[in-house]
Design a protein around this motif. Structure first.
Motif, PDB file in Angstrom:
ATOM      1  N   ASP A  67       0.842  -1.192   0.000  1.00 40.45           N
ATOM      2  CA  ASP A  67       0.000   0.000   0.000  1.00 40.45           C
ATOM      3  C   ASP A  67       0.883   1.251   0.000  1.00 40.45           C
ATOM      4  O   ASP A  67       2.026   1.184   0.444  1.00 40.45           O
ATOM      5  CB  ASP A  67      -0.843  -0.025   1.287  1.00 40.45           C
ATOM      6  CG  ASP A  67      -2.132   0.745   1.150  1.00 40.45           C
ATOM      7  OD1 ASP A  67      -2.311   1.444   0.143  1.00 40.45           O
ATOM      8  OD2 ASP A  67      -2.970   0.650   2.066  1.00 40.45           O
ATOM      9  N   ASP A  68       0.336   2.362  -0.475  1.00 36.60           N
ATOM     10  CA  ASP A  68       1.052   3.650  -0.448  1.00 36.60           C
ATOM     11  C   ASP A  68       2.436   3.530  -1.062  1.00 36.60           C
ATOM     12  O   ASP A  68       3.388   4.162  -0.588  1.00 36.60           O
ATOM     13  CB  ASP A  68       1.189   4.176   0.995  1.00 36.60           C
ATOM     14  CG  ASP A  68      -0.139   4.244   1.724  1.00 36.60           C
ATOM     15  OD1 ASP A  68      -1.184   4.295   1.050  1.00 36.60           O
ATOM     16  OD2 ASP A  68      -0.134   4.243   2.961  1.00 36.60           O
ATOM     17  N   ASP A  87       0.634   5.243  -4.555  1.00 29.58           N
ATOM     18  CA  ASP A  87       0.047   6.140  -3.564  1.00 29.58           C
ATOM     19  C   ASP A  87      -0.732   7.286  -4.209  1.00 29.58           C
ATOM     20  O   ASP A  87      -0.362   7.802  -5.253  1.00 29.58           O
ATOM     21  CB  ASP A  87       1.129   6.725  -2.665  1.00 29.58           C
ATOM     22  CG  ASP A  87       0.516   7.469  -1.501  1.00 29.58           C
ATOM     23  OD1 ASP A  87      -0.185   6.823  -0.702  1.00 29.58           O
ATOM     24  OD2 ASP A  87       0.693   8.712  -1.406  1.00 29.58           O
ATOM     25  N   GLU A 109      -4.594   4.348  -6.608  1.00 29.53           N
ATOM     26  CA  GLU A 109      -5.694   4.724  -5.720  1.00 29.53           C
ATOM     27  C   GLU A 109      -5.881   6.231  -5.725  1.00 29.53           C
ATOM     28  O   GLU A 109      -4.988   6.980  -6.109  1.00 29.53           O
ATOM     29  CB  GLU A 109      -5.470   4.186  -4.305  1.00 29.53           C
ATOM     30  CG  GLU A 109      -4.250   4.726  -3.613  1.00 29.53           C
ATOM     31  CD  GLU A 109      -4.095   4.163  -2.206  1.00 29.53           C
ATOM     32  OE1 GLU A 109      -5.011   3.487  -1.713  1.00 29.53           O
ATOM     33  OE2 GLU A 109      -3.045   4.407  -1.618  1.00 29.53           O
TER      34      GLU A 109
HETATM   35 CA    CA Z   1      -3.132   3.682   0.300  1.00 29.68          CA
END
Ligand code: CA
Ligand code: C2E
Ligand code: CA
Length: 296
Positions: A206-207, A229, A263
């Motif tokens: 993630d990110d 991210d 995202e």
């Molecule tokens: Ca994220």
């Protein structure tokens, strides 16, 4: 670390001043030590709020004040929904809706993240099993994992046990980890990820791009997907550097045989760019906000 409380504004006696200094000392340490902080009223308010959230979390597990919302993840090329990400929400009797960005850190500091995290896993897995039974064409349920959960000794067993409990195939669960989780102790991370991978569970970072991933380790983590991210996605179409970063991440994933998901996609322009560069999946307000299970 130094902390300073002032007589008479912060307190009239030793007890009161010392308590204020304590609060400020905590901030000085949080600020990376080798520093000082003067006590301020705002610190007191935030401490009160943190305590309120912590107390609520202790009760919330029982009182059902926590719930999950789900945000669709789509194939970039076809606009087909292929998965969802589970995101936690907390409803507080007096503070109102508290965002996870605020209460996850509180849960981590107080050790409550373990029961909260387990609750999230159970809830998300059972919801996914139900949706599949109802015939929804979803492939994956993504669940966020805190670094503290990741360090939990029995995490792989716990995950398998929950999957079995609800009869969900392991490849339908994806665990989202941040770069920090993996980089804190890369050798331990490789072992845990290897174990989860052997159990058939998918993992994503993630990110991605905001931490300090070592590219050599990235190959050895058994990750399946990189989540670009939203800070990079936001400035597509106005910042050439962020465009270059997004393009580089997509290229890197490709050559390592990983999938990419962007995202925070909010505009058609961002989507066009991501499609052109070959990003696999997208998620963001352009398609849908996180929503309740019923709405989804
Ligand atoms: Ca994220
Ligand atoms: P995250 O995992 O990076 O989640 C993405 C955040 O971006 C979510 O915020 C989501 O609602 C928001 N978002 C989605 N699409 C868009 C968009 O197009 N534009 C913008 N501006 N924002 C968008 P949320 O739900 O407030 O979650 C914040 C963070 O809290 C998450 O960041 C995640 O790190 C953490 N979190 C949420 N649920 C859980 C959980 O169950 N467990 C753990 N450990 N952490 C969680
Ligand atoms: Ca996430």
């Amino acid at each position: 670390s130094l902390a300073i409380a002032m007589y008479p504004v912060d307190g009239l006696g030793y007890e009161a001043l010392s308590m204020c200094a304590d609060t400020a000392m905590y901030r000085a340490k949080q600020g990376g030590r080798q520093t000082y902080r003067f006590f301020t009223r705002e610190m007191q308010d935030r401490t009160d709020r943190t305590l309120q959230i912590e107390n609520a979390l202790r009760r919330a597990l029982w009182l059902e004040q926590l719930y999950l919302v789900y945000q669709p993840q789509l194939a970039a090329s076809s606009d087909q929904v292929i998965g969802v990400e589970a995101l936690i929400r907390g409803q507080h009797p007096t503070l109102g809706l508290v965002s996870p960005a605020e209460f996850i850190p509180v849960a981590e500091d107080s050790g409550l993240i373990l029961p909260v995290g387990e609750w999230v896993l159970r809830k998300a897995v059972s919801q996914m099993a139900l949706w599949l039974k109802e015939g929804l064409p979803l492939h994956v349920m993504a669940v966020n994992l805190s670094a503290i959960q990741f360090r939990q000794a029995n995490l792989p067993e716990l995950v398998s046990q929950i999957l079995e409990e609800y009869d969900l195939p392991p490849h339908c669960l994806e665990l989202e980890l941040t770069e920090g989780v993996a980089m804190d102790n890369p050798l331990a991370a490789i072992e845990v990820m290897g174990d989860l991978h052997a159990r058939g569970v998918r993992m994503s970072i993630d990110d991605f791009g905001t931490g300090y991933s070592s590219l050599s380790y990235l190959k050895r983590f058994k990750v399946y997907k990189l989540k670009i991210d939203q800070s990079f996605v936001r400035d597509i179409a106005c910042d050439p550097e962020d465009e270059a970063i997004v393009e580089a991440i997509i290229g890197l994933s490709r050559s390592l045989g990983l999938r990419t998901i962007a995202e925070g996609v909010e505009t058609q322009q961002q989507l066009d760019f991501l499609r052109e560069k070959g990003c696999d999946e997208v998620q963001g307000y352009l398609f849908a906000r996180p929503m309740s299970a019923d709405e989804l």
